[in-house]
Scaffold this motif. Sequence first.
Motif: not given
Ligand code: SF4
Lengths: 380, 450
Positions: B46-48, B65-67, B94-98, B127-135, B280-282, B361-363, B392-395
């Motif tokens: 939901t970032e853009g 997904g992230e929120p 892997l990304c904690g949210y994912c 735009f984060c490496d995980t984005h396209g892969k996640w779903y 960073s996120q908390p 900033s990510f790219r 938990g968040c490489e981004g």
């Molecule tokens: S690593 Fe961070 S920016 Fe990338 S998908 Fe997970 S929460 Fe989002």
Amino acid sequence: MGAIEKFQEIYENRGDYIRDWKSRNPGSKVLGYFCTYVPEEIAYAGGVLTSRLLGSHEIEDDSAPHIFGMFCPFCRDVLAQGLQGKADYIDGISDGNCCMHLLQAFEAWYLNVRPQPKMIRADVSCTTQTARGVDYLTGELKAFQKDIEEWMDRKITVDDLDHSIDVFNQNRRLLRQVYDLRKADDPPISGLECMYMVVAGQLMDKKEHNQLLEEALVELDGRKLDRETGSRLMLIGSENDDVEFISMIEQKMTMPATVVIDEHCTGTRYFLGEVIPDEDRIAAIASRYLDRTPCPAKDWPKRIRFDRALQLAKEWKVDGAITLQQKFCDPHEIDMPSIRKYLEDNGVPTYFLELDVTVPVGQFSTRVEAFLESLMLDIL
Amino acid sequence: MSKLTRYPTKTFECWGMAKELRMDIYNKLAQKASGEKDWLVASGGTEGLIGLPAGLGDDYVPFGGEPYGASTGAMGKSQEMMAYCENKGYARDLCGYCRNYLGSAFGDKFSFGGKYPHPDFYFQLHFCDTHGKWYQPAAEFTDSPYFVIDGGAMYRWPKWNESKERKQNKLNYLVQQMHDSIPWMEEVTGREYDDEKLGEAVYNEIMCTSKWAKCCELNKHIPAPMDQKSMYAFYVVHVLRRHTKEAVAFFDSLYDELQDRIAKGIAAVEYERYRLIHNSQPPWYALNMFRYLEDFGVACVGSQYDFMLSGGWDYYYDEDDVARIRAAEPSPDLKQQISTRDGALTALASWYLEYGLQARSFRFPMLERRNIDVAIARDWNCQGAIMHLNRGCEGWAVGQLEVRRALVENGFGVVTYEGNVADPREYDGPRTFARIDAFLESQGLKKIAT
Ligand code: SF4
Ligand code: SF4
């Protein structure tokens, strides 16, 4: 020294090779590239030697102040080479808008390694699959061409591009020929030798690599390895130039095994797929980078690489695949459960291992041994 | 240390509205899952560009997904969801949210109760490496269609000599993909796309991100009108639904309320005497850290993460060549621009490429990202930073250590702690508090006896 040994020599002493190359090519420059999506043909057409930046597989702590330990060991190892001054022959650096792990190493290199190299980004698309990819990448690579021209203070002509494309395509064809020999029941070249061969090509001038490859093909004609082939293995996964790991598989197991094919960005993902000639040379190069088997970081929304990996496994008649991944490598991590399932559903047994900077040989050899045993049982 | 001032404090009037707007989304998703109401659900980041599916109808509900991953963490449900994911062979790093999200899909559980709300389709901006892969695994597992827009060919930073042609090429690439997504959405939903609704959504998305940035600018004030936890409660409105008019109205009210608080000297932290940025996120399951800091008179007044998650910021060099950020200003003819499909898509794509500093900033993760934190620390009148080295968040972790170095070089003290945005197994509370104690002591701060 034969060509096959020469690959190893260049792999191990890349700095010496490049320094010597520079002395033989005054006025040229060396562009260290972090990712295989850097359009090397264009830089090469401008008189630049493109040489891949890799790690050394030695424990280091130089990268620790710059990259947090949650990022893959490969990107940290690569950065360490720069920080330790081991790549002082590099004049410029380039990325391919690769994974964020490696992008960090790229920018940290620019920020901290001295003398500071010229930074030439190639903002390659993050996926290879959108319908708009070719147009976009063509535009971006034209901009990249301008950057190289400015850096080298010369125009890149169509002839330069044609010559470069020829050299690179020839390189891909020759590598493919050697790889094809590994389809034989008793391959004339080991996985380790092949790894030296293919990675050396990423470090050195492709023209010179082509000469060595031609010599190697002569050497390989009728060559028999002084060892049993055993289980035919495929390696799949992240960047892998870990010679210790592959020699462990081929030389330190009680059961014989040979790596006959790979799906790594240091192997087939790097060289399979030629540039198909087109009026617009840059568009042709762009298409090649979009059509090659993608890195998982750029393989979405569909999964192109799974099917290609399976085809390789079938053509090279593998008994099983070791799926390898650099620790913390997110794009590979997400693919891993699915690619293993896909291969297994299609009759290719898999075994998963996680790579770090160094290989825990004792632990890994027990595990690989157990996998080989299970393959033997399958065959029986 | 400076003498202690006690400021008046007051609960935010907007608080209830923020909560309602947030829960409205999750309630609708629960209704979708239970079959009570068949909302049109698109799931993705939901970032853009979350307004894009809005042209399909007023019943569109984004399932971010992230929120959702964050809420799952805050509700203490990560371990349950992550176990579903890990049982399927996914790595623990892997990304904690994912992992929270995929676990929900695999386990058919919704953290807010009931079953996983199966989306009608997945729709992602990458735009984060995980984005396209996640779903990918989510779409395969639920057998639903998946579309991704590649938003990773970002504009470069101002001094990086980017030619006009290069920028135009990036804009075209993004706009064309957005165009392509519309017939795709029509096909998978069987609905006709309404460009007027798209225009409204784009307008709202741009207005919301700009207004949130303006609210954040008000936090430069001493004492800060917003504390860290309030910022989390407010920014989630634009993360979840910035394409709606309710969200625009919310940020307008928030802005007015913040101005009023400043006029009346109302503080978020009663004894504010020291200001930090929290990088960073908390760790969402351990927000008590901010309460703890307040006991020392420490206010966390903002960061790249709080400010920039959905864009809306302009990064520039001032006349003295100092890197700064400011709230981005929507174009005065925005209303005209959004009157056609192409105009609306171009307006939104330009806004994202120009002012989506998170994606940039990510790219381009280090060189200028450092400057942003230094600019925030300096211009928001901070003395230091607390940095979550977030496994938990490489981004948000890319470039972090260089950011830390830049802050220190510019005279800001930095205390780091390791953790994970969503996985409590990687966070050590007592250790973190001990590090905070030691840091604050070195800054001459003791707990304020109340
Ligand atoms: S690593 Fe961070 S920016 Fe990338 S998908 Fe997970 S929460 Fe989002
Ligand atoms: S191993 Fe993975 S994370 Fe590391 S550089 Fe390669 S793709 Fe990136």
